[in-house]
Each structure stands twice: as structure tokens, then as C-alpha cells.
Design a protein around this motif. Structure first.
Motif, PDB file in Angstrom:
ATOM      1  N   LEU A 151      33.737  47.192  44.899  1.00 29.97           N
ATOM      2  CA  LEU A 151      34.614  46.946  46.045  1.00 29.97           C
ATOM      3  C   LEU A 151      33.908  47.269  47.362  1.00 29.97           C
ATOM      4  O   LEU A 151      34.047  46.539  48.351  1.00 29.97           O
ATOM      5  N   LEU A 152      33.135  48.348  47.365  1.00 34.51           N
ATOM      6  CA  LEU A 152      32.419  48.734  48.579  1.00 34.51           C
ATOM      7  C   LEU A 152      31.374  47.690  48.954  1.00 34.51           C
ATOM      8  O   LEU A 152      31.225  47.341  50.139  1.00 34.51           O
ATOM      9  N   THR A 244      33.128  37.928  39.639  1.00 30.74           N
ATOM     10  CA  THR A 244      34.483  37.392  39.808  1.00 30.74           C
ATOM     11  C   THR A 244      34.902  37.440  41.270  1.00 30.74           C
ATOM     12  O   THR A 244      35.525  36.491  41.789  1.00 30.74           O
ATOM     13  N   LEU A 245      34.580  38.522  41.962  1.00 30.70           N
ATOM     14  CA  LEU A 245      34.881  38.602  43.392  1.00 30.70           C
ATOM     15  C   LEU A 245      34.119  37.532  44.175  1.00 30.70           C
ATOM     16  O   LEU A 245      34.676  36.897  45.081  1.00 30.70           O
ATOM     17  N   VAL A 246      32.856  37.332  43.826  1.00 32.39           N
ATOM     18  CA  VAL A 246      32.049  36.312  44.510  1.00 32.39           C
ATOM     19  C   VAL A 246      32.699  34.939  44.366  1.00 32.39           C
ATOM     20  O   VAL A 246      32.909  34.214  45.352  1.00 32.39           O
ATOM     21  N   ALA A 247      33.017  34.568  43.130  1.00 36.94           N
ATOM     22  CA  ALA A 247      33.611  33.248  42.879  1.00 36.94           C
ATOM     23  C   ALA A 247      34.954  33.104  43.575  1.00 36.94           C
ATOM     24  O   ALA A 247      35.259  32.047  44.150  1.00 36.94           O
ATOM     25  N   SER A 248      35.774  34.155  43.543  1.00 37.34           N
ATOM     26  CA  SER A 248      37.101  34.066  44.154  1.00 37.34           C
ATOM     27  C   SER A 248      37.004  33.936  45.671  1.00 37.34           C
ATOM     28  O   SER A 248      37.803  33.209  46.292  1.00 37.34           O
ATOM     29  N   LEU A 249      36.033  34.585  46.279  1.00 39.58           N
ATOM     30  CA  LEU A 249      35.880  34.469  47.733  1.00 39.58           C
ATOM     31  C   LEU A 249      35.357  33.089  48.131  1.00 39.58           C
ATOM     32  O   LEU A 249      35.792  32.521  49.143  1.00 39.58           O
ATOM     33  N   ILE A 262      40.459  37.260  51.930  1.00 41.17           N
ATOM     34  CA  ILE A 262      40.994  38.627  51.953  1.00 41.17           C
ATOM     35  C   ILE A 262      41.824  38.955  50.712  1.00 41.17           C
ATOM     36  O   ILE A 262      41.729  40.069  50.167  1.00 41.17           O
ATOM     37  N   PHE A 263      42.643  38.014  50.237  1.00 41.50           N
ATOM     38  CA  PHE A 263      43.570  38.347  49.157  1.00 41.50           C
ATOM     39  C   PHE A 263      42.869  38.799  47.872  1.00 41.50           C
ATOM     40  O   PHE A 263      43.320  39.769  47.243  1.00 41.50           O
ATOM     41  N   PRO A 264      41.779  38.148  47.428  1.00 39.78           N
ATOM     42  CA  PRO A 264      41.094  38.661  46.235  1.00 39.78           C
ATOM     43  C   PRO A 264      40.609  40.099  46.398  1.00 39.78           C
ATOM     44  O   PRO A 264      40.618  40.878  45.431  1.00 39.78           O
ATOM     45  N   LEU A 265      40.200  40.457  47.615  1.00 42.98           N
ATOM     46  CA  LEU A 265      39.782  41.841  47.856  1.00 42.98           C
ATOM     47  C   LEU A 265      40.965  42.801  47.727  1.00 42.98           C
ATOM     48  O   LEU A 265      40.815  43.923  47.228  1.00 42.98           O
ATOM     49  N   ILE A 266      42.134  42.355  48.164  1.00 45.28           N
ATOM     50  CA  ILE A 266      43.329  43.193  48.026  1.00 45.28           C
ATOM     51  C   ILE A 266      43.642  43.426  46.545  1.00 45.28           C
ATOM     52  O   ILE A 266      43.942  44.552  46.123  1.00 45.28           O
ATOM     53  N   VAL A 267      43.556  42.363  45.751  1.00 40.46           N
ATOM     54  CA  VAL A 267      43.816  42.491  44.311  1.00 40.46           C
ATOM     55  C   VAL A 267      42.797  43.433  43.676  1.00 40.46           C
ATOM     56  O   VAL A 267      43.140  44.277  42.829  1.00 40.46           O
ATOM     57  N   ALA A 268      41.545  43.313  44.079  1.00 40.86           N
ATOM     58  CA  ALA A 268      40.514  44.202  43.538  1.00 40.86           C
ATOM     59  C   ALA A 268      40.779  45.656  43.926  1.00 40.86           C
ATOM     60  O   ALA A 268      40.557  46.577  43.131  1.00 40.86           O
ATOM     61  N   CYS A 431      40.409  38.176  38.723  1.00 42.74           N
ATOM     62  CA  CYS A 431      40.628  39.402  39.505  1.00 42.74           C
ATOM     63  C   CYS A 431      41.779  40.211  38.915  1.00 42.74           C
ATOM     64  O   CYS A 431      41.732  41.447  38.872  1.00 42.74           O
ATOM     65  N   GLY A 432      42.818  39.498  38.458  1.00 39.58           N
ATOM     66  CA  GLY A 432      43.946  40.185  37.842  1.00 39.58           C
ATOM     67  C   GLY A 432      43.533  40.908  36.577  1.00 39.58           C
ATOM     68  O   GLY A 432      43.910  42.069  36.354  1.00 39.58           O
TER      69      GLY A 432
END
Length: 769
Positions: A151-152, A244-249, A262-268, A431-432
Motif C-alpha cells: 500500500l505504501l 492487482t493494484l497495478v492492473a486495477s489502477l 483512487i477507489f482501488p487504493l481505498i479497497v486495499a 482487490c476484494g
């Protein structure tokens, strides 16, 4: 640079703060683990030997991998793109690789200290409860670190590069995936070479227990659990998180604009909260078994993740697609409610994790029908054990793949037929699923820590019968949790790879549009076929076949590497028993260090071949055949990868627990013919479940990320009418030469190993005469 709004930057800053808090909690949990009793002097001596071997192996491995990182870093600068993004991507690659290595090292460092403390806990009242707590919180430290660093890293890149962050994060995900694959392969070869060698000579030939201190391979076996399962799996799940974060962004930016970043980061970030909850509530109650406790903790934390993600969707996203900032034209008139759709996608991912947990537990658990069936076949010999285990593996692969496919279909229906929205929702489902990653890592680490604890107790001879049974029960639960987490990791890999597949298509479309906008003429004829994604196109179908074939070749190379290394261990352990009769009487201490050295040497020697194959095969296909066949290559690798990975993991897990059942007294118990049969089955399954199977997860993501990175260059060298086809074919030929050269080198090593083993056998035969 595309700038984000002030409110979005504030949210990302808060998310970065959550990441830091997760790392602080990891430090607190670490202190709790290290505060536990370390046991007797003899236990500490054994644990020290395991620590030294694990530390020496990972240090040598990282020195070797540093060379790969430098080479790949240089190659990244050769790719086309904006100068600032190119530099950022290269720096992010280094951080992704460094974080992956750090997570792996942390997993090893703490596990080799927790194993001693779990073994010591069995000597005290309430040992079952305390041992399970220590083992699970050890995994909790690693899980919180995975969430925190992942996340960081993502939040830091978004704060610096804002709207251009998805392109930069490609490097972050690639670095994490590449290191994880190497650590999975190298650690898997080490651990299973030692395990197979220890079992075949110790259990089958000498008739001594698994962790008998007279077996020279026992220390190497315990070292392998930590560098393979703890370090390897921790790095694997970290790269799944990052990729997964890369692909979602990337897909979020294409579909939802700023809010899609932003939303995928919130889920993470919600995953960090869920991880804290999961670790805190996982406590053994009374006399219940550890597996029940772990299941309860997982399901409660998963439900919390669903509720929090739904709340976040309704608080952050608008009620209509048209109100989303920067939404694509295709989705602006979509009739659905983005809040409900996003929340449902996250829920599908969490439900998928729960179903995979149950299904994998069914096929590999000690009380399930498949495992009981495999154990019962031990009465008719090793061949039927092997055959029944293979059958269970094949069957389980079909059900698991079907469930993953159903989840993807469900996401597609949510999107109302929109391909781009469905791809973004697949990434959100991933992400979920990964909101539970902290608990998943804790579950996985529980296994090798418990296994090591049992080994330390047996080698020390200082744990009574009741304590030994506690550790046996924890080890059996750990076998199941390891199998379960492998299943969940595979599901994560498929969702991430599917999302990356969409990211690849986006990169190709963007590059094609750039060529059209520049006024260049697009070539026709064969070039048109090279751009086609249609599966009925023969050249695209060739790509599908090559992608599936690469998975099979990779698996074969990994298993063969274990076979060669295990052969060397078998001859070494036999030599020590033959030349030092005092080992069996306990008067002579085995040369543990020699076996550790052999495992280290052979695993690092075999490290390069699978990695070079994964990195250069997509380059050869992309530049040689075009973007359409490369898409087919990725599709073939995903399809074959999920089936092969589940088959290998579940077959191996079933064989392992079938062995446990016989060792607990069924069909004659230890020392019987049935026991010898299940030991053979377990040794066959060792490289299946702990080397080749898990390594397929990062493999398919590495190949997808390589395709994503090279897509603009492939388009530039193949689409324009004046494209430099000589250069394109030259790159493809060089990449194919590297990939096949690595395979040929592996075959030559195999031939040399056969000659060395034959010479050892002749020496042993001559001395026996």
C-alpha cells in the motif's frame, strides 16, 4: 503530468498513513512473538543451525538476483515512452523488487525464531492454544508487512506521479513479480530437494522418523521450509497484491478516470483494517483445533471486508456513471449504479476466496473423502497412491477453474456487457479477494512454522508424548492451511492476470492511436493479421498454443531441477550413513552443513532457466508474431496456468495429508508397507505443491507484465508501413535464443548430473563389495 484533485491527494495521503500504521502493528506483533519462551539449550542449538542455513541461502540468493535486477533495469530504459515516466518506472521496479525481497527475508527471519518458540510452548500447560497463537501471529507480522509495504509503494507513486501513476506502477509490479518468481523457484528447489532426499533415505531406506537427528538432511529440510514456504509465499502474495493494484489502477483510469485510480487504493487500505481484525480474533478457544480457529478468523474478517468496501463505495462513488470525473465516453450513459456495481465486484472477490478456501480444504484436508481415499490406496502400494493422488489433482483443478470462471462471468454480467468495465471490475474483485491477504499470509506462515516446531521437538527429544501430539496436530492443520493459501493465491493470480490482459489491450490501443494520430500509414496484409485478436485466426491460435506450452515447459523444468538436486542429496545422505556407522548409534553427528551446501548450490544453479524463459518467451512471440498472437499467448498461459497450478498444488497437498493419516496409525502406521507407499506419494507431491505449482502464479503475471511493457515497442516496430521489420525479427530471434539457450543449458546440466550420480553409484557399489 495528469494532476489529481486536492481531495484525491488527501485521500491518498490518508491511505499512505494507514500503510505506515500497518507496519507499526507488524512491529508490535513481532515483539509479542519474540517475547515467548525459547525452550531448552538443545532446542536453541537446533534452531540456530536452521537460522544460519536459511540466512546463508537467502543472502547468496539475493546476491545472485541483484545481477538480474541490474540487467532488467537497463533493459527498461530501452523501452519507448516519456522520459519522466520511464525513469519513474525504473525506480519503481527497483522498489518493487526490493520490497518483495524484504518481505521474503522478513518471513524467513521471523519464522526461524518462531518455530523454536512454538516447539517450547508444547512443554507447558495450554500448549495447543499458545503454539497456535505464536504461529499465527508470526504470519500476522508478515501479512501486515505485505499490506503495509504494498500500500505504501502504490500510494507513494500516486502521490508523486498522480494521474500518470498507473504507467509508473507497471515497473513496481514487474519488480515484485520477478523477484517473487525467482524466490519461489529457488526456495522451492531447495526445500523439496532436501525433503525428498530426507524422506527417501531416512524413512524408506533406514526406517527412521522424519525429523530424526541421525538424518543428515533434516536441518536442510527445515531450512527449506523457511526459504521456500515462508520467504517464497510471502513474496508471492506481496507481488499478487502489488500486481492487482497495478492492473486495477490502469483499468480504473481508462474506465472511471480519477476515481478509478483512487477507489482501488481505498479497497486495499480496507485490507489493512481487515488484517488487524483477523489476527486479533484468531484465538484457540478451549480444546478446539487450530484449523477451526483459523477458518473462523478468516470468514469473520472476510465479512468485515465486504461490509467496509460496500460502505466505501457508497461514500466515495457517485450514484450515476455520468457523474464520475473523467469517465470514458462508453460508460457515461451506463444505466447502472457504480456504487452497487463496485461493491458487488469486491464482494465477488471475497466470496471467491471463501469458496476456494472451502474447496481446497475439501480436496486436501485430513478428514475429507479425497484424502481418505488416497490414504486407503496405500494398502495396494505406491503406484496406486500416486495414481489416486493424480486423479484428485485433476478433478480439483476442474472445479477450482470452474469457480474462478464463474466469478469472472459474474463480474461480466455486472458490467452489462461492457468489456472495459468488466475488466476493471475483475481487477476490483481481485482487490476484494486481497482484502484478506493479511490473514491469508498468516495462514500460510502457520504451516511451515508448525512443521519446523515439530522437527525441532523431535530432534531435541525433550518434548513428552502429549506435547508431541500437540505439535503433530498443529502440523496437520498447517498442511491444510498451506494448501488453502496456495489455492487462494492461484485464484488471485488468475484475476490479476485477467486484469493485466485488459491492461495489455489498453496499451496496444493507445499505441495504435498514437501512430494514427501521427499521420503514419498502417501496413496491410500480414501486418493486419498480426494485429487481430480473433481466436479463429491461425496465427493467434499459435500464440495460444505457445502460451500453454510455456506453462508446461516451466513446470517440467522446475520439477526436473528438484529431481536432480534431490538425487545429489540422496547420494550424500547414503554416503554419510555408509561411511559413518556411528551415525545410526548416535555416536557420530551427521554433516548437516554439507547437505545445506548442496541444496544451496543446486537451487541457485537452476534459478536462471525458468526466469529467462518467463521473461523472454513473450518478447519472442510479441516481436516475432505480433500483438494479436501475443494476446493469444497470454490467454493460453492463463488457461493452462490455472489448471496446472491447481492440479499440482492439490495433488501434492492430498499426498502429504494422506501420509499424515497413515503415520497417525491407519493401515499399519509408521514402518508398515502402507507407510512406505504414502511416503513415495508424498515425495512425488513435494515438487508439485511446493516448487512448480506455486511458481506458476508469478510466472503468468511476469509474462503478462512483460507483454504490457513491450506492447508499445511491438506496435511501433510492426504496424507502420515503414516499420523496421529487420530489427523486429532480430529482437524476436535474440529473445528466442536466450529462452531456448537457457533450456538447453538446463538439459546439459541434467546430463552432467546423471553422469555424476552414476559415478557415485559405482563408488558406492564398489565399497559395498
Amino acid at each position: 503530468m495528469l494532476e489529481l484533485s486536492a481531495s484525491s491527494l488527501v485521500i491518498v495521503g490518508v491511505i499512505a498513513g494507514v500503510a505506515v500504521i500497518a507496519l507499526v502493528i507488524a512491529v508490535v506483533l513481532r515483539g509479542q512473538v519474540l517475547a515467548a519462551d525459547e525452550g531448552s539449550v538443545r532446542m536453541r542449538e537446533i534452531a540456530q543451525a536452521i537460522q544460519e542455513g536459511a540466512r546463508a541461502y537467502l543472502n547468496r540468493q539475493f546476491r545472485t538476483l541483484a545481477l538480474f535486477v541490474v540487467v532488467v533495469l537497463a533493459l527498461l530504459f530501452l523501452l519507448p515512452g516519456d522520459g519522466g515516466i520511464k525513469v519513474g518506472r525504473a525506480v519503481a521496479f527497483v522498489f518493487g523488487a526490493g520490497f518483495s525481497a524484504a518481505i521474503g527475508y522478513l518471513g524467513m527471519w521471523l519464522a526461524v525464531r518462531a518455530n523454536l518458540r512454538v516447539a517450547a510452548s508444547a512443554q507447558h500447560p495450554g500448549g495447543r492454544r499458545e503454539g497456535a497463537r505464536i504461529a499465527f501471529r508470526t504470519g500476522g507480522v508478515v501479512g501486515m508487512s505485505v499490506v503495509g509495504l504494498g500500500l505504501l509503494g502504490a500510494a507513494g507513486v500516486v502521490l508523486i506521479f498522480q494521474g500518470d501513476a498507473p504507467a509508473v506502477l507497471e515497473g513496481f509490479g514487474f519488480g515484485a513479480a520477478l523477484l517473487a518468481m525467482f524466490m519461489r523457484v529457488g526456495g522451492g528447489i531447495f526445500t523439496k530437494a532436501a525433503d525428498v532426499g530426507a524422506d527417501l533415505v531416512g524413512k524408506v531406506e533406514q526406517g527412521i522418523p522424519e525429523d530424526d537427528p541421525r538424518n543428515a538432511a533434516t536441518i536442510a529440510d527445515n531450512v527449506g521450509d523457511n526459504v521456500g514456504d515462508c520467504a517464497g509465499m510471502a513474496a508471492d502474495l506481496f507481488e499478487s497484491y502489488a500486481v492487482t493494484l497495478v492492473a486495477s489502477l490502469i483499468l480504473g483510469k481508462a474506465a472511471f478516470g480519477e476515481q478509478g485510480i483512487i477507489f482501488p487504493l481505498i479497497v486495499a487500505a480496507i485490507g489493512a483494517v481487515v488484517a488487524v481484525l483477523g489476527v486479533a480474533i484468531t484465538r484457540v478457544r478451549g480444546t478446539e483445533d487450530a484449523l477451526t480457529t483459523i477458518y473462523r478468523g478468516f470468514y469473520i474478517s472476510a465479512l468485515a471486508g465486504v461490509a467496509l468496501a460496500a460502505l466505501a463505495a457508497f461514500l466515495y462513488l457517485p450514484s450515476t456513471f455520468g457523474a464520475i470525473t473523467g469517465v470514458s465516453e462508453e460508460l457515461a450513459d451506463h444505466a447502472g449504479d457504480p456504487r452497487l456495481i463496485a461493491a458487488a465486484a469486491v464482494t465477488i472477490g471475497v466470496v471467491l476466496a471463501g469458496v476456494i478456501l472451502w474447496l481446497t480444504g475439501y480436496f486436501t484436508g485430513t478428514t475429507s473423502k479425497p484424502t481418505l481415499h488416497v490414504a486407503s490406496t496405500s494398502r495396494t502400494g505406491a503406484a496406486t497412491v500416486v495414481l489416486s493422488g493424480i486423479g484428485v489433482g485433476f478433478e480439483s483443478a476442474v472445479y477450482t477453474a470452474g469457480i474462478i470462471a464463474a466469478a469472472i462471468c459474474g463480474v461480466f454480467l455486472l458490467a452489462g456487457g461492457s468489456v472495459w468495465l468488466s475488466l476493471f471490475l475483475v481487477a476490483l474483485a481481485g482487490c476484494g479477494l486481497l482484502t484478506t491477504v493479511g490473514v491469508i499470509v498468516a495462514m500460510d506462515t502457520f504451516g511451515p512454522v508448525s512443521d519446523n516446531a515439530q522437527g525441532i521437538a523431535e530432534m531435541s527429544g525433550e518434548v513428552d508424548e502429549e506435547g508431541a501430539q500437540i505439535l503433530t496436530d498443529l502440523d496437520a492443520a498447517g498442511n491444510t492451511t498451506k494448501a488453502i493459501t496456495k489455492g487462494i493465491a492461484i485464484a488471485t493470480a488468475v484475476l490479476a492476470a485477467t486484469a493485466l490482459f485488459g491492461s495489455y489491450a489498453d496499451a496496444v490501443a493507445t499505441s495504435l492511436q498514437d501512430i494514427v494520430d501521427s499521420g503514419k500509414e498502417v501496413g496491410g496484409g500480414v501486418i493486419t493479421s498480426m494485429l487481430a485478436y480473433d481466436i479463429i485466426s491461425p496465427v493467434t491460435l499459435v500464440g495460444v498454443i505457445l502460451g500453454a506450452a510455456t506453462v508446461f515447459l516451466f513446470s517440467g523444468l522446475a520439477i526436473d531441477a528438484v529431481t536432480r538436486a534431490a538425487g545429489a542429496i540422496v547420494f550424500e545422505v547414503r554416503r554419510q550413513f555408509r561411511e559413518n556407522p556411528g551415525i545410526m548409534t548416535g555416536q557420530v553427528r551427521p554433516e548437516y552443513g554439507r547437505v545445506v551446501d548442496i541444496c544451496t548450490r543446486d537451487s541457485l544453479r537452476e534459478l536462471a532457466t525458468p526466469g529467462l524463459l518467463a521473461a523472454f518467451a513473450p518478447i519472442a512471440v510479441g516481436f516475432g508474431l505480433g500483438v494479436g498472437p501475443l494476446a493469444g499467448f497470454l490467454g493460453g498461459s492463463i488457461a493452462a496456468g490455472v489448471l496446472m497450478a491447481v492440479f499440482l498444488a492439490n495433488a501434492g497437498g492430498t499426498w502429504d495429508n494422506a501420509k499424515k493419516l497413515v503415520e497417525d496409525g491407519r493401515y499399519g502406521g509408521k514402518g508398515s508397507e502402507a507407510h512406505a507407499a504414502v511416503v513415495i506419494g508424498d515425495t512425488v507431491g513435494d515438487p508439485f505443491k511446493d516448487t512448480a505449482g506455486p511458481a506458476i502464479n508469478p510466472l503468468i503475471k511476469v509474462m503478462n507484465l512483460v507483454a504490457l511493457l513491450i506492447a508499445p515497442a511491438v506496435v511501433q516496430l510492426s504496424v507502420p508501413a515503414d516499420a523496421n521489420h529487420v530489427l523486429r525479427i532480430g529482437i524476436a530471434s535474440a529473445a528466442a535464443a536466450v529462452a531456448f539457450g537457457a533450456v538447453i543449458a538446463s538439459r546439459l546440466r541434467a546430463a552432467k548430473a546423471d553422469q555424476e550420480n552414476e559415478a557415485r553409484a559405482e563408488v558406492a557399489s564398489a565399497r559395498a563389495r
